[in-house]
Every structure is written in C-alpha cells, then in structure tokens.
Design a protein around this motif. Structure first.
Motif, short mmCIF file in Angstrom:
data_model
loop_
_atom_site.label_atom_id
_atom_site.label_comp_id
_atom_site.label_asym_id
_atom_site.label_seq_id
_atom_site.Cartn_x
_atom_site.Cartn_y
_atom_site.Cartn_z
N ARG A 308 0.81 -1.21 0.00
CA ARG A 308 0.00 0.00 0.00
C ARG A 308 0.86 1.28 0.00
O ARG A 308 0.34 2.37 -0.19
CB ARG A 308 -0.94 0.02 1.22
CG ARG A 308 -1.98 -1.08 1.23
CD ARG A 308 -2.96 -0.95 0.07
NE ARG A 308 -3.62 0.36 0.05
CZ ARG A 308 -4.72 0.65 0.73
NH1 ARG A 308 -5.29 -0.27 1.49
NH2 ARG A 308 -5.26 1.86 0.64
N ASP A 448 -7.03 4.22 5.01
CA ASP A 448 -6.75 4.58 3.62
C ASP A 448 -6.19 5.99 3.54
O ASP A 448 -5.24 6.25 2.77
CB ASP A 448 -8.03 4.47 2.79
CG ASP A 448 -8.42 3.03 2.50
OD1 ASP A 448 -7.54 2.15 2.59
OD2 ASP A 448 -9.61 2.79 2.20
N GLU A 449 -6.76 6.91 4.30
CA GLU A 449 -6.24 8.28 4.32
C GLU A 449 -4.82 8.32 4.88
O GLU A 449 -3.98 9.10 4.43
CB GLU A 449 -7.15 9.18 5.15
CG GLU A 449 -8.49 9.49 4.50
CD GLU A 449 -9.33 10.44 5.32
OE1 GLU A 449 -8.82 10.97 6.35
OE2 GLU A 449 -10.49 10.68 4.95
N ASP A 452 -2.43 7.24 2.15
CA ASP A 452 -2.27 8.31 1.16
C ASP A 452 -1.38 9.44 1.69
O ASP A 452 -0.53 9.96 0.96
CB ASP A 452 -3.64 8.89 0.78
CG ASP A 452 -4.48 7.91 -0.04
OD1 ASP A 452 -3.91 6.95 -0.58
OD2 ASP A 452 -5.71 8.11 -0.12
N ASN A 455 2.28 8.30 1.81
CA ASN A 455 2.82 8.25 0.45
C ASN A 455 3.13 9.65 -0.08
O ASN A 455 4.15 9.87 -0.75
CB ASN A 455 1.84 7.53 -0.49
CG ASN A 455 1.92 6.02 -0.37
OD1 ASN A 455 2.98 5.47 -0.09
ND2 ASN A 455 0.79 5.35 -0.56
N ALA A 456 2.25 10.61 0.22
CA ALA A 456 2.49 11.98 -0.24
C ALA A 456 3.77 12.53 0.36
O ALA A 456 4.58 13.17 -0.33
CB ALA A 456 1.30 12.86 0.12
#
Length: 508
Positions: A308, A448-449, A452, A455-456
């Motif tokens: 992920r 999930d947030e 994200d 990853n950012a």
C-alpha cells in the motif's frame, strides 16, 4: 551538603518536590537540577520514592539530599474529607469563564456522563448535573469566588506534615510542577505559605493550562514554556503577568545538540532496523487513552506487506511509557505488550522500541539518554505517525513530516460523550487545534487516508514545511538547547529574593 550554619545569602536552600515521573524527568534529569547544584545552592528533593533502590544514589551529592515526602499522610488526609474531594473535583473543571476552552468543556461533559449526571440520564442525575454545572459556572464567572475558594482551602485544608523538614533545612524556595493540579502539590504549596517560604511552579507540558482547571493553592512564581503558555496562565488561571517567567522546554535541550545524536547507521544498528528501507515512525499514545495501538500497528504492517506504500518501508513503533505502569508490582497493560511482541515476531519489518524507565513506581521517569534517542529517531525517520501529542512539535523541530491519526479502532460509539478514549476528543482539543491550524501536520480519519498521507510525504518531504516552521516558531519556546539552565537560573533568582516579601493571599 553545606552545613546548616552556612550563609543563606551565599547558598540558598531549594526544596524540589518530585511527585511523579514526569517531574523527575523534567526537573531532576535535565540541566535544571545541575544548574542549581553548580550554583552552590543547597537542594532538598522531597520524593515519593526516596526509598526506592537507586533513587538516592542517582541524585544525592555534596549539596543535594533526598528526603521522604509524607505521601501516606497526604493520602489519608484527603481520603477522610469528602468536602476536600468535591472542591478538588470542581477546581479541575474551572478556569476563567470569559474564555471558551473546548478541552475543559469536553472533559466536564465526559465526567458528568461517567457519573450518570448527563442530559440523557434519569431525572435525578440530570438534577445533580444541573447543580454541578451551576456551581461550576459561578466559579468560572467570578474571580472573587475563585480566589475565595483558594483562600478557603489555604485556611482549612493546609496540613503541616513537613514542619520538621522546613525547620531542619530552612528553605528559601519550594519548587513544584504545578500550581496545585497534581497531588500533592497543593498541600506543599499551602504548607510553604504557612511557613512564609516562596514557591515556584514549573509547568510540565504544553497542554496543562488548557486541560487542567484552577490552581489548588497560591504560588509566587510560575515558569512557562512559551509566550503562548504564559498568556494562557494569565488569562485562564488568574496568574498576574509579573509572576510569570518563560524558561523554554528543558527536556528538549538534547534536541539542539546535534553532536550527541546518533547517525543513521549507528541508530539502525542499535534498534535492528534495515538500512535499505525507509522508516515510518509510529509514536503511540497512552494506552489509558487509546488501548488499540496494537490493532493500528498491525493494520500498518499489513499495508506494508500488501504494497500500500510507494516505498519499501519498515515500521518503528515507540511505546508510550504508560504501557509499563505497574499496580502492586504487576504490569497493568501486559496484554497489550504481548500483542506488540506478537506483531513484531510475525512481521520482520516491524521494530518495537521500549522506553528506558528509571523507576518501577513512578510513571514516565525516563533516563536522561532517552531524549537523545528520540532526537536520533526523529532525525533519521522519513515520516511520523502519532495521535495528537507533543511528538508533532518534536517532529517539527527536525522538520520531519507528521500525521495525526484519528481512527476510532475499537472505540464503542455508545461511549461517545462518556469516555476520553474517543480520539475525536483529541482532534478538537484547544492545544491540538492550535497546532493543526498551522497546516504543519496532516490529519487523517481512516487507514486509507493514512496510507495516502504517508505516500504523499514519501514522494515530497517538503510538503507542509512552512507549517512545520510555524510550529517551531510558536511552540518550541526560547532558549533552545539551554532551557534547563535558564529555568535553573529563574529558580535561583526566586530563591535569592527575601522570604520576608512573600505576599499574603488576598482578593486584590
């Protein structure tokens, strides 16, 4: 130790009350104590754990002695008076009512819910809640009543359990870690006032002024972290501006000593981390407030395993010291500790780091080297995840991207409004919102947030750098790297002032 017949003018005597691990860490295991010691001041540590093996050896020296605080006597004294306990509870939720502080409003609501005195409870509970809130509002809107309550406790609940120690050492200053928020600061402050000895409170944490209510006793001086905290003490807690000094953040001094930080290779070798992977650092919350960190850890580990994240990651989990709280010698959170061990065994890219605690009795009494370890971790991690703590500020010191995780996990929605384990309470707290509004930390409300956001930051670590700079500017205080020395100098200055100038407490 300097003899009692020595000159008080040349070597003032300072009592330091060590009532909890955080106090020991902040006042005794930093340069606060060493500054007092090097000045030649005579220091008496009044400790709850004077007889715990190793405590005296850690601190006693030529001009430092350790004396046992009258802990059992204080416990019995408070337990026998219901009126004292009711007053103490009311104080906990009362500040200057001209200011809205969401944190205390929520804490008061939760407490009423726990008591069955909330608006959705049966009529008798509702009546009790109305009476409680009525008295609370009266105190919040009247400074005269707040001062009157402090005077009442000073006059009628001021035991003299340490009279012999005051006579033996003749202190010029008594130092505590709150204006009566923590037990039993309030009794020692009142006793000091009866002995006509100056007092000083050194605030321990950034959230104390907006999370804790009115003082339990008069105090002559208060040492704050920052200008923001000083303003909170003045406006919310009726502390006059001329009695507040700013000292910075003593236990973060090692963060500004780069030569003492471990390099990446040394740190990874020490902790068993993989130098080929990037590091996601998870700073856990106290299990008392959020007992579902093992589930969060496993969810992140599965995310790494399932690809992920955009980078090859490893997860470094730092356990909060409260995980090691003991009751009657037994670890209270043994089940959670075993869950972390199981995760570490099943996922080779997960490393669980445990704090080095100096006491089996006091919570959060961390060794002096722990600050340097944390600094090294923050310096060499790639992203940090936490749950609304000072770690966001600490990460900003190192310009480390940080994420606040607000996931309900195992929290029962039926307990909403009745439990502090609701992470949404943390999200809207006054001190947390101040940091959130800088834009220097991302806030996520699902796994999930979280994936994200991490990853950012992995793609572009410079994201939100301006916000992190604002956090550093507002929240990290002055005297960076020498705050312990500055606080020690403040205390010496207070001690050297004539004890005859201790002001009588009044409504003026």
């Amino acid at each position: 130790m300097t003899t009692e017949g020595g000159s008080r003018e040349s070597s003032p005597c300072v009592f330091v009350y060590a009532n909890q691990g955080s106090t020991v860490r902040y006042l005794l295991r930093t340069n606060v104590l060493s500054t007092l010691e090097k000045s030649g001041a005579r220091i008496v540590i009044l400790a709850h754990t004077a007889e715990e093996p190793g405590f005296r050896e850690a601190f006693e020296s030529e001009n430092i002695v350790v004396e046992q605080f009258a802990l059992k006597a204080c416990e019995r004294y408070l337990a026998k008076s219901k009126l004292q306990r009711v007053i103490k509870l009311h104080r906990y939720f009362v500040i200057n009512g001209r200011y809205h502080i969401q944190t205390l409003e929520d804490f008061n609501k939760i407490w009423l819910g726990e008591k069955g005195w909330g608006p959705k409870d049966r009529w008798s509970g509702k009546v009790m809640g109305l009476l409680w809130n009525g008295l609370r509002r009266l105190l919040m809107w009247s400074q005269v009543l707040r001062r009157g309550l402090i005077w009442f406790e000073l006059e009628f609940f001021a035991p003299r359990f340490h009279r012999e120690l005051f006579e033996k050492h003749k202190p010029d200053l008594v130092v505590v870690s709150s204006p009566g928020w923590w037990d039993y600061d309030q009794y020692l402050l009142r006793e000091s006032r009866k002995e006509n000895v100056r007092t000083a409170a050194v605030i321990l944490s950034w959230d104390n002024p907006t999370s804790l209510g009115m003082a339990g006793a008069p105090v002559d001086h208060v040492v704050a972290w920052t200008d923001v905290m000083a303003k909170e003490l003045e406006t919310l807690h009726d502390v006059s501006k001329d009695r507040i000094s700013i000292g910075g953040i003593a236990h973060w001094d090692p963060y500004y000593e780069p030569n003492t930080h471990m390099d990446r290779q040394s740190l990874f070798h020490l902790l068993g981390l993989d130098p080929e992977r990037k590091t996601l650092f998870f700073a856990t919350k106290s299990p008392t407030r959020f007992p579902w960190a093992p589930e969060i850890t496993e969810n992140i580990a599965r995310g790494i395993q399932d690809g992920r994240f955009n980078e090859s990651l490893q997860l470094l989990v730092r356990l909060h010291p409260i995980y090691f709280r003991r009751i009657n010698g037994e670890l209270r959170h043994q089940r959670l500790l075993e869950a972390f061990s199981s995760i570490e065994e099943r996922y080779p890219f997960v490393v669980v780091n445990k704090p080095d605690l100096r006491s089996d009795v006091l919570n959060c009494d961390l060794s002096r080297d722990e600050a340097r370890l944390i600094a090294s971790i923050l310096k060499n991690s790639d992203v940090m995840v936490n749950m609304f703590s000072t770690m966001v500020i600490e990460a900003a010191v190192f310009d480390l991207p940080a994420v606040n995780l607000a996931v309900a996990a195992g929290f029962d929605p039926l307990d909403k409004g009745r439990s502090r384990q609701d992470i949404q309470i943390d999200y809207i707290q006054t001190h947390n919102q101040r940091v959130i509004q800088t834009g220097g930390v991302r806030n996520v409300f699902s796994m999930d947030e979280l994936f994200d956001a991490v990853n950012a930051y992995l793609r572009d670590p410079s994201l939100d750098a301006e916000g992190r700079a604002e956090i550093r500017r507002v929240e990290t205080g002055p005297f960076r790297g020498f705050a312990g020395r500055k606080i020690g100098e403040h205390l010496l200055s207070f001690a050297q002032q004539s004890s005859s100038s201790v002001e009588k407490y009044s409504d003026d």
